[in-house]
Write a protein that holds these residues in place. Structure first.
Motif, PDB file in Angstrom:
ATOM      1  N   MET A   1      49.755  32.216  46.535  1.00 45.31           N
ATOM      2  CA  MET A   1      49.927  32.342  45.077  1.00 45.31           C
ATOM      3  C   MET A   1      49.635  30.994  44.422  1.00 45.31           C
ATOM      4  O   MET A   1      50.031  29.945  44.929  1.00 45.31           O
ATOM      5  N   HIS A   2      48.930  31.028  43.291  1.00 48.43           N
ATOM      6  CA  HIS A   2      48.590  29.804  42.585  1.00 48.43           C
ATOM      7  C   HIS A   2      48.546  30.066  41.092  1.00 48.43           C
ATOM      8  O   HIS A   2      48.410  31.207  40.644  1.00 48.43           O
ATOM      9  N   TYR A   3      48.665  28.995  40.304  1.00 47.09           N
ATOM     10  CA  TYR A   3      48.507  29.110  38.864  1.00 47.09           C
ATOM     11  C   TYR A   3      47.028  29.304  38.545  1.00 47.09           C
ATOM     12  O   TYR A   3      46.177  28.569  39.049  1.00 47.09           O
ATOM     13  N   ILE A   4      46.720  30.277  37.709  1.00 47.58           N
ATOM     14  CA  ILE A   4      45.322  30.448  37.330  1.00 47.58           C
ATOM     15  C   ILE A   4      44.938  29.382  36.306  1.00 47.58           C
ATOM     16  O   ILE A   4      45.762  28.948  35.494  1.00 47.58           O
ATOM     17  N   THR A   5      43.683  28.980  36.330  1.00 43.76           N
ATOM     18  CA  THR A   5      43.178  27.959  35.409  1.00 43.76           C
ATOM     19  C   THR A   5      41.883  28.384  34.729  1.00 43.76           C
ATOM     20  O   THR A   5      41.315  27.620  33.954  1.00 43.76           O
ATOM     21  N   LYS A   6      41.436  29.615  35.023  1.00 45.30           N
ATOM     22  CA  LYS A   6      40.180  30.094  34.442  1.00 45.30           C
ATOM     23  C   LYS A   6      40.342  31.493  33.859  1.00 45.30           C
ATOM     24  O   LYS A   6      41.086  32.316  34.404  1.00 45.30           O
ATOM     25  N   LEU A   7      39.627  31.741  32.771  1.00 46.34           N
ATOM     26  CA  LEU A   7      39.612  33.072  32.170  1.00 46.34           C
ATOM     27  C   LEU A   7      39.084  34.096  33.168  1.00 46.34           C
ATOM     28  O   LEU A   7      39.556  35.238  33.200  1.00 46.34           O
ATOM     29  N   GLU A   8      38.129  33.690  33.974  1.00 44.64           N
ATOM     30  CA  GLU A   8      37.549  34.597  34.961  1.00 44.64           C
ATOM     31  C   GLU A   8      38.623  35.177  35.887  1.00 44.64           C
ATOM     32  O   GLU A   8      38.586  36.365  36.232  1.00 44.64           O
ATOM     33  N   GLU A   9      39.602  34.367  36.260  1.00 47.56           N
ATOM     34  CA  GLU A   9      40.691  34.843  37.112  1.00 47.56           C
ATOM     35  C   GLU A   9      41.547  35.870  36.383  1.00 47.56           C
ATOM     36  O   GLU A   9      41.983  36.864  36.979  1.00 47.56           O
ATOM     37  N   LEU A  10      41.792  35.632  35.113  1.00 54.14           N
ATOM     38  CA  LEU A  10      42.574  36.580  34.323  1.00 54.14           C
ATOM     39  C   LEU A  10      41.822  37.894  34.158  1.00 54.14           C
ATOM     40  O   LEU A  10      42.402  38.982  34.286  1.00 54.14           O
ATOM     41  N   GLN A  11      40.533  37.806  33.888  1.00 56.30           N
ATOM     42  CA  GLN A  11      39.731  39.013  33.727  1.00 56.30           C
ATOM     43  C   GLN A  11      39.674  39.818  35.021  1.00 56.30           C
ATOM     44  O   GLN A  11      39.717  41.053  34.999  1.00 56.30           O
ATOM     45  N   ASN A  12      39.604  39.135  36.155  1.00 57.45           N
ATOM     46  CA  ASN A  12      39.621  39.833  37.444  1.00 57.45           C
ATOM     47  C   ASN A  12      40.958  40.530  37.678  1.00 57.45           C
ATOM     48  O   ASN A  12      41.014  41.622  38.246  1.00 57.45           O
ATOM     49  N   TYR A  13      42.021  39.895  37.226  1.00 55.81           N
ATOM     50  CA  TYR A  13      43.362  40.498  37.338  1.00 55.81           C
ATOM     51  C   TYR A  13      43.455  41.764  36.498  1.00 55.81           C
ATOM     52  O   TYR A  13      43.983  42.784  36.940  1.00 55.81           O
ATOM     53  N   TRP A  14      42.928  41.686  35.277  1.00 55.91           N
ATOM     54  CA  TRP A  14      42.977  42.856  34.391  1.00 55.91           C
ATOM     55  C   TRP A  14      42.074  43.981  34.873  1.00 55.91           C
ATOM     56  O   TRP A  14      42.325  45.154  34.572  1.00 55.91           O
ATOM     57  N   ALA A  15      41.017  43.638  35.597  1.00 57.83           N
ATOM     58  CA  ALA A  15      40.051  44.644  36.050  1.00 57.83           C
ATOM     59  C   ALA A  15      40.381  45.125  37.463  1.00 57.83           C
ATOM     60  O   ALA A  15      39.502  45.262  38.313  1.00 57.83           O
ATOM     61  N   LYS A  16      41.660  45.375  37.706  1.00 55.00           N
ATOM     62  CA  LYS A  16      42.094  45.776  39.039  1.00 55.00           C
ATOM     63  C   LYS A  16      41.600  47.169  39.412  1.00 55.00           C
ATOM     64  O   LYS A  16      41.371  47.460  40.577  1.00 55.00           O
ATOM     65  N   SER A  17      41.433  48.018  38.442  1.00 57.31           N
ATOM     66  CA  SER A  17      40.989  49.376  38.726  1.00 57.31           C
ATOM     67  C   SER A  17      39.512  49.538  38.376  1.00 57.31           C
ATOM     68  O   SER A  17      38.955  48.792  37.565  1.00 57.31           O
ATOM     69  N   LYS A  18      38.886  50.527  38.987  1.00 58.39           N
ATOM     70  CA  LYS A  18      37.485  50.818  38.705  1.00 58.39           C
ATOM     71  C   LYS A  18      37.307  51.200  37.233  1.00 58.39           C
ATOM     72  O   LYS A  18      36.330  50.802  36.577  1.00 58.39           O
ATOM     73  N   LYS A  19      38.269  51.937  36.710  1.00 50.07           N
ATOM     74  CA  LYS A  19      38.219  52.364  35.310  1.00 50.07           C
ATOM     75  C   LYS A  19      38.227  51.154  34.381  1.00 50.07           C
ATOM     76  O   LYS A  19      37.470  51.095  33.402  1.00 50.07           O
ATOM     77  N   ALA A  20      39.089  50.175  34.680  1.00 57.29           N
ATOM     78  CA  ALA A  20      39.171  48.974  33.854  1.00 57.29           C
ATOM     79  C   ALA A  20      37.879  48.169  33.927  1.00 57.29           C
ATOM     80  O   ALA A  20      37.422  47.601  32.934  1.00 57.29           O
ATOM     81  N   GLN A  21      37.270  48.111  35.111  1.00 61.74           N
ATOM     82  CA  GLN A  21      36.010  47.390  35.286  1.00 61.74           C
ATOM     83  C   GLN A  21      34.900  48.028  34.456  1.00 61.74           C
ATOM     84  O   GLN A  21      34.119  47.336  33.805  1.00 61.74           O
ATOM     85  N   ILE A  22      34.846  49.354  34.481  1.00 59.61           N
ATOM     86  CA  ILE A  22      33.833  50.074  33.707  1.00 59.61           C
ATOM     87  C   ILE A  22      34.050  49.863  32.211  1.00 59.61           C
ATOM     88  O   ILE A  22      33.098  49.630  31.452  1.00 59.61           O
ATOM     89  N   ARG A  23      35.307  49.918  31.791  1.00 55.63           N
ATOM     90  CA  ARG A  23      35.626  49.726  30.376  1.00 55.63           C
ATOM     91  C   ARG A  23      35.227  48.327  29.907  1.00 55.63           C
ATOM     92  O   ARG A  23      34.651  48.156  28.830  1.00 55.63           O
ATOM     93  N   SER A  24      35.511  47.319  30.725  1.00 53.21           N
ATOM     94  CA  SER A  24      35.161  45.935  30.377  1.00 53.21           C
ATOM     95  C   SER A  24      33.644  45.755  30.317  1.00 53.21           C
ATOM     96  O   SER A  24      33.119  45.116  29.392  1.00 53.21           O
ATOM     97  N   PHE A  25      32.957  46.330  31.282  1.00 55.63           N
ATOM     98  CA  PHE A  25      31.495  46.229  31.308  1.00 55.63           C
ATOM     99  C   PHE A  25      30.888  46.901  30.076  1.00 55.63           C
ATOM    100  O   PHE A  25      29.992  46.348  29.427  1.00 55.63           O
ATOM    101  N   ALA A  26      31.389  48.095  29.744  1.00 50.20           N
ATOM    102  CA  ALA A  26      30.874  48.846  28.596  1.00 50.20           C
ATOM    103  C   ALA A  26      31.129  48.088  27.289  1.00 50.20           C
ATOM    104  O   ALA A  26      30.277  48.060  26.390  1.00 50.20           O
ATOM    105  N   ARG A  27      32.307  47.463  27.211  1.00 47.54           N
ATOM    106  CA  ARG A  27      32.646  46.700  26.004  1.00 47.54           C
ATOM    107  C   ARG A  27      31.666  45.545  25.817  1.00 47.54           C
ATOM    108  O   ARG A  27      31.174  45.304  24.705  1.00 47.54           O
ATOM    109  N   ASN A  28      31.384  44.825  26.888  1.00 42.94           N
ATOM    110  CA  ASN A  28      30.473  43.688  26.782  1.00 42.94           C
ATOM    111  C   ASN A  28      29.062  44.111  26.426  1.00 42.94           C
ATOM    112  O   ASN A  28      28.376  43.446  25.633  1.00 42.94           O
ATOM    113  N   ILE A  29      28.625  45.224  26.998  1.00 43.46           N
ATOM    114  CA  ILE A  29      27.294  45.738  26.673  1.00 43.46           C
ATOM    115  C   ILE A  29      27.228  46.121  25.195  1.00 43.46           C
ATOM    116  O   ILE A  29      26.259  45.810  24.490  1.00 43.46           O
TER     117      ILE A  29
END
Length: 298
Positions: free
Chosen positions: A1-29
């Motif tokens: 366990m470590h303290y996160i220091t990058k947004l990328e780590e937070l985004q990976n945490y939020w995208a734990k499910s396939k559904k969340a990953q698809i939603r994030s990808f669609a939003r960016n597109i």
């Protein structure tokens, strides 16, 4: 366990499910397509509109520094930066004569010290809304528990009391954000009143006067008129939401306990074109009604 220091780590945490990953990808597109469509927009002209625009963040991680700096550089060209207190006074006065920006930050993450450095660079200040029970958390285990149960994040470092003192000495403000990041909609009015009083007592002891409060989660459904009235009853002079929008004036002087500041959420790691889109949208949809309580609060 470590303290996160990058947004990328937070985004990976939020995208734990396939559904969340698809939603994030669609939003960016979708935002990329919108940004492409808006590539010919004269944003200098858009940003000329006289208004008070409250922007808020939660963090400026290492991979957000560059884009947050670019945003400040862009906004500094046409906007006057105001403190949270002065921005509220400007709306209440009924005299909004040019474009103003005011910054704030919620939850008291340690990375806000980086945000303060960038704000200082451009002569801007912010109000840092904090939860007293997270200030000075001194172990990763305690941080992980608070993050997991209160703000849906992996472990992050939190500000301590010396950090708050440093922010105040730099010209920033400290505000209250409930003791423990509670969802006010789930508290009784008595519980919330005790919470407000405790927040003010604890923060005042270390930071001086605490006039501003911002409720957690930020939506209109996370708060109500009775809770809003309690904020002023317990001695605060403002209560802010997290609903997008900006503020214009028709010359009407507004009372403190009639005004609900709307704040546009900004993530520093977003593409600059995405941030410009959200600001543009709020400017285009601005109305006098934004200054007042929502009709759903009966």
């Amino acid at each position: 366990m470590h303290y996160i220091t990058k947004l990328e780590e937070l985004q990976n945490y939020w995208a734990k499910s396939k559904k969340a990953q698809i939603r994030s990808f669609a939003r960016n597109i979708a935002l990329d397509l919108i940004s492409l469509k808006e590539s010919s927009v004269d944003f200098d002209k858009v940003f000329e509109k006289p208004r008070v625009h409250f922007l808020y963040i939660h963090h400026i991680f290492d991979d957000e520094i560059v884009n947050f700096d670019l945003l400040l550089k862009l906004l500094s060209k046409q906007h006057t930066f105001l403190s949270h207190s002065d921005a509220i006074k400007k709306v209440l006065s009924g005299n909004i004569d040019k474009p103003y920006i005011s910054f704030s930050s919620d939850d008291g993450l340690k990375s806000n010290l980086k945000a303060a450095e960038i704000l200082n660079k451009y002569g801007a200040s912010a109000c840092f809304f904090v939860n007293p029970n997270s200030i000075g958390i001194d172990s990763i285990e305690k941080a992980a528990e608070f993050c997991r149960t209160r703000i849906d994040m992996p472990p992050v470092e939190f500000l301590n009391w010396k950090d708050l003192d440093s922010l105040l000495k730099q010209g920033h403000e400290i505000g209250a954000h409930t003791m423990n990041h509670e969802d006010v909609a789930k508290l009784t009015l008595n519980e919330f009143e005790d919470n407000l009083n405790q927040c003010k007592t604890v923060l005042t002891a270390s930071c001086g006067d605490i006039p501003h409060f911002a409720y957690t989660y930020g939506g209109f459904n996370n708060f109500n008129k009775a809770a809003y009235d309690l904020v002023f009853k317990t001695g605060y002079s403002s209560c802010s939401s997290g609903v997008r929008g900006a503020h214009i004036s028709d010359g009407t002087v507004i009372k403190e306990n009639e005004f609900l500041p709307r704040r546009d959420h900004i993530i520093g790691g977003w593409k600059l074109s995405h941030m410009k889109h959200f600001l543009k949208k709020s400017i285009e949809e601005v109305s006098i009604q934004n200054n007042y309580l929502p009709s759903s609060w009966k």
